[in-house]
Scaffold this active site. Structure first.
Site, PDB file in Angstrom:
ATOM      1  N   ALA A  31     -17.292 -75.372 -31.205  1.00  0.00           N
ATOM      2  CA  ALA A  31     -16.706 -76.647 -31.627  1.00  0.00           C
ATOM      3  C   ALA A  31     -17.782 -77.689 -31.910  1.00  0.00           C
ATOM      4  CB  ALA A  31     -15.736 -77.161 -30.565  1.00  0.00           C
ATOM      5  N   SER A  77     -16.708 -83.717 -25.846  1.00  0.00           N
ATOM      6  CA  SER A  77     -18.139 -83.485 -26.078  1.00  0.00           C
ATOM      7  C   SER A  77     -18.478 -83.205 -27.541  1.00  0.00           C
ATOM      8  CB  SER A  77     -18.664 -82.366 -25.171  1.00  0.00           C
ATOM      9  OG  SER A  77     -17.970 -81.164 -25.390  1.00  0.00           O
ATOM     10  N   CYS A 106     -29.060 -78.222 -21.239  1.00  0.00           N
ATOM     11  CA  CYS A 106     -29.146 -77.630 -22.573  1.00  0.00           C
ATOM     12  C   CYS A 106     -30.035 -78.380 -23.556  1.00  0.00           C
ATOM     13  CB  CYS A 106     -27.742 -77.481 -23.157  1.00  0.00           C
ATOM     14  SG  CYS A 106     -26.736 -76.227 -22.332  1.00  0.00           S
TER      15      CYS A 106
END
Length: 403
Positions: A321, A281, A174
């Site tokens: 989140a 994370s 990503c």
């Protein structure tokens, strides 16, 4: 001529050659194109499709849990290169861990460059110059590893000239949308007249699998990721009246967060790409992002802003989140992540292609609203990539006036 004077003369020649090879200006984004596969799946009914397509409807409680996960993602819909009829041909893919890598490869190896080429065609059309003027191709994907690689296949599909300098960025995840912009900056600024075609293309079928009670990480991945491709044209010293400069890539830096290798990691197995993500994370990223921002400003001799709201923002939407915690840590107003949250809602997390989509969303919305610059009317902004490692790509952008 003495050997000393001859050496001095040669050094002057080398320096002259070096100077002539390099561009005068900063690497600039000049065009953007995006592409989706044809199948659209609304997020509010995705659990029904997913459990039906993977022959898992008997897992009633797990389906309820997965449905709750989907509805908390702040994703409205996603695009995929498969539908239910297609998946019926591949029961090994829709199982949890049956050997299926050959079939996944057979789908991804041709599919990734084809989708990438669709986005590239749009970027080239917007750019407005002949494709024969493209000097470099940077192709990025996290699936379909093969030789000749996806950059070769994409160049072939596009009919690029045979001496295009090609680069393939595989399996970075990503953060790689930032990586390819960093590469494009180096290529454009170190090769006078270079025009770099950047392509990111991702297909989630490399990691699609049926649900398993003991591996909810993969369920989370299946609730987030979508298919898509995006392309840029990047070059220095734009031709006035011909090319349309939008964003200057002022500085690009990569940082690995110490002791975070196990926070997000993926592994290719006979059963496809397995996804692992720690619940830590969002906190890991939010606790370290400000240091990355300060570093990129200081590296070009600029004082970091006292208020981060003075910038425009293009963070990778790793998930709701992550965005929420980064926003809170930097004390950003909710509208600062508007472009990112729009792309997350419209498309899901498209891995490396996401930040390029967000760049496109921002410049279009800025034009629609009649703002002064492509960056929501602001002059300076940052693009952030987050991914395995944990690795952060931090790109300092300077937005130019709308044309």
């Amino acid at each position: 001529m003495s050997s000393l004077s001859n050496a001095s003369h040669l050094m002057e020649d080398v320096q002259g050659i070096r100077k002539a090879q390099r561009a005068d200006g900063t690497a600039t984004v000049m065009a953007i194109g995006t592409a989706h596969p044809p199948h659209i799946f609304p997020q509010d009914t995705y659990a029904d499709f997913y459990f039906r397509a993977t022959n898992s409807e008997h897992k009633v409680e797990l389906k309820k849990k997965f449905d709750r996960i989907c509805k908390k993602t702040m994703i409205g819909k996603r695009y995929f290169n498969y539908d239910e009829e297609f998946l019926k041909k591949y029961p090994n893919i829709t199982s949890f861990d049956e050997p299926s890598l050959n079939d996944r490869q057979d789908i991804c190896v041709p599919g990734v460059p084809a989708l990438g080429a669709e986005a590239a065609v749009k970027a080239i059309a917007e750019w407005g110059r002949p494709k024969s003027e493209i000097t470099h191709l940077v192709f990025c994907t996290s699936c379909g590893v093969d030789m000749p690689s996806a950059d070769f296949q994409c160049a072939k599909l596009l009919g690029l000239r045979t001496n295009v300098n090609k680069y393939c960025v595989y399996m970075q995840g990503c953060y790689a949308g930032g990586t390819v912009m960093r590469y494009a900056k180096d290529l454009a600024e170190n090769n006078r007249g270079a025009r770099v075609l950047v392509v990111c293309a991702e297909l989630t079928i490399i990691g699609l699998r049926g649900p398993n009670e003991s591996h909810l990480d993969n369920a989370i991945g299946n609730s987030l990721f979508g298919d898509g491709a995006a392309a840029l044209i990047v070059g220095s010293d734009p031709i006035i009246g011909v090319e349309k400069p939008m964003f200057e890539i002022v500085c690009a830096k990569q940082t690995v967060i110490p002791n975070s290798e196990d926070v997000i990691h993926l592994h290719m197995r006979e059963a496809g790409l397995m996804f692992y993500m720690s619940k830590d994370s969002p906190e890991t990223i939010s606790n370290n992002v400000e240091a990355c921002l300060v570093d990129v400003f200081k590296s070009v001799g600029m004082t970091p802003p006292e208020d981060w709201n003075s910038l425009f923002w293009i963070p990778h939407p790793g998930g709701r989140a992550i965005l929420d915690q980064v926003e809170a840590k930097l004390k950003l107003r909710p509208e600062k992540f508007r472009a990112t949250r729009t792309v997350l809602w419209d498309c899901g997390n498209m891995v490396s292609a996401c930040v390029l989509y967000i760049l496109d969303e921002m410049r279009r919305k800025s034009a629609d609203e009649g703002l002064e610059t492509y960056g929501e009317g602001l002059e300076w902004g940052v693009l952030l990539g987050f991914g395995p490692g944990m690795t952060v790509e931090t790109i300092l952008l300077h937005s130019l006036p709308l044309m």
